[in-house]
Design an enzyme around this catalytic site. Structure first.
Site, short mmCIF file in Angstrom:
data_model
loop_
_atom_site.label_atom_id
_atom_site.label_comp_id
_atom_site.label_asym_id
_atom_site.label_seq_id
_atom_site.Cartn_x
_atom_site.Cartn_y
_atom_site.Cartn_z
CB ALA A 252 -0.94 0.01 1.21
CG ASP A 298 5.92 -11.22 1.87
OD1 ASP A 298 5.24 -10.68 0.98
OD2 ASP A 298 6.81 -12.06 1.63
CB CYS A 367 4.00 2.05 -12.13
SG CYS A 367 5.24 1.63 -10.88
#
Length: 440
Positions: A252, A298, A367
């Site tokens: 996040a 994780d 991305c």
């Protein structure tokens, strides 16, 4: 700039930290500024950052120019001389710095090198720069922007997008990108566009050219917005969660997508394996007046007590889609990195799918512009897991972004894509796929 060489020495150190020490651009800049301390004025720091990033954006072209002007190739032993030349040519061709300042400073810097053979190169440095200054029109047009993309990376892009689109991408990567702002209250986009001196985007963001120091802008202290490229804002929008829905945000930090969900009134749990990144995440949420549950672990091993009907996985990736803002990425990644990251992404996807309830919705995004991290990941997932289906993304969900929707309903934004026909500035490269689980 001051009359002395301090800013140019700092720019050289900034460039070396990136190219030799492989530090990310922001970290390299911060370390350089700390090292020089009060010797650098505010104007000097702006010059250093602009010079260094402009040099990185044009690195392939600059090296081709240098090689074109020398009969003997500059070897790795002459890397400092090459960097001095790179910075000086950047000033001449891309920053409109007067020739006497760019050339003379480069010669002086070469003459001050510890290595005697480097000092002896000052005549060559002077000759190269004088020639480029005399023939600026030729050197500004002869060398293709495609030279700035490493060969392995360019080959992978051409194979996926075609040479025409890659040419357009190469040009887009040269421009200083605008800043996009996501708003706490998207209905106030018009007002914030006026306050920030920007324009309203179709997705409710605001785009500002040359925004200046972010922390000094209207609304920063009040937490009315956060910086987030318009492409990066799409995954949380396409997730489709509404007020009261439970959302799990995996990987996040730094929190832009979490903030979007919180602004809608969602109940969010944010997971990241880095405690340092989550501290930054919490600082960002505090400024915005948001709070949510955070978990340091994780994401590949996280097991929630209750199911989340909405999961967003913004997986670690090569970040080749962010090269508009981080031109160093192309020099810090290689084919082996893509392979290693693809394996991490596979494991994270499988883990996210394992905790997704039947009928739940998962957004996978990176991305990245690489096939292995986007289309190949989803194709492999759908092949090995018959319980998962794609939920195609449609044009009516992405007003102004239709060119980014793939035939199968996934999304791939590209650096030269604009939010609308009349709004220039491009966007980051993001791959987005929306998935659902049909059975246990």
């Amino acid at each position: 700039m001051a009359n002395d060489l301090i800013g140019r020495w700092a720019a050289l150190a900034f460039l070396e930290r990136i190219l030799d020490e492989h530090l990310p651009l922001d970290q390299a800049f911060e370390q350089t500024c700390r090292f020089y301390g009060d010797k650098l004025t505010v104007q000097d720091r702006a010059f250093v950052r602009h010079l260094g990033t402009s040099c990185l954006r044009h690195l392939g072209q600059l090296d081709a120019m240098i090689n074109h002007c020398t009969t003997t190739k500059l070897t790795s032993k002459k890397k400092t001389v090459r960097n001095i030349l790179r910075l000086a040519i950047t000033q001449l061709l891309y920053m409109q710095v007067p020739a006497h300042a760019a050339v003379n400073s480069a010669v002086k810097m070469t003459d001050k090198q510890k290595n005697s053979s480097d000092r002896h190169a000052k005549g060559m440095v002077n000759a190269i720069l004088r020639r480029i200054d005399r023939e600026q029109e030729k050197f500004s047009t002869k060398f293709s922007p495609g030279l700035n993309i490493p060969k392995w990376l360019k080959a992978s892009w051409v194979a996926r997008y075609g040479s025409g689109q890659v040419d357009d991408m190469a040009v887009a990567l040269l421009a200083e990108p605008p800043l996009d702002f996501s708003l706490k209250d998207q209905t106030a986009a018009k007002q914030w566009a006026e306050k920030l001196g920007g324009i309203e985007l179709p997705n409710g963001s605001v785009r500002v050219e040359k925004a200046g120091p972010v922390a000094q802008l209207d609304g920063y202290e009040e937490g009315q917005w956060w910086v987030q490229d318009t492409a990066a804002s799409l995954p949380a929008t396409l997730l489709g969660a509404k007020s009261g829905d439970r959302v799990l945000d995996l990987c996040a930090a730094p929190g832009g997508k979490t903030a979007q969900s919180l602004a809608k009134g969602c109940q969010v749990t944010a997971v990241d394996q880095s405690a340092r990144r989550l501290r930054r995440f919490e600082e960002n949420m505090s400024r915005l007046g948001f709070s949510c549950e955070t978990v340091v672990t994780d994401a590949a091993t996280y097991s929630p007590d209750e199911p989340f009907p909405f999961i967003l996985l913004d997986a670690p990736c090569s970040s080749t889609g962010t090269m508009r803002r981080h031109p160093e990425v192309s020099r810090m990644r290689g084919p082996l990195d893509i392979t290693a990251l693809a394996e991490i992404q596979k494991n994270l996807l499988d883990a996210a799918i394992s905790i997704l309830p039947v009928g739940g919705r998962l957004i996978y995004c990176v991305c990245s512009l690489q096939t292995e991290e986007g289309p190949d990941q989803i194709a492999a997932l759908l092949s090995r897991n018959e319980k998962i289906q794609r939920v195609p993304i449609t044009a009516d969900e992405l007003t102004g972004f239709g060119q980014a929707i793939m035939d199968n309903g996934d999304v791939q934004t590209l650096p030269h894509h604009n939010p609308a026909a009349n709004i220039p500035g491009g966007m980051d490269g993001f791959f987005i796929s929306r998935l659902t689980k049909t059975s246990d």
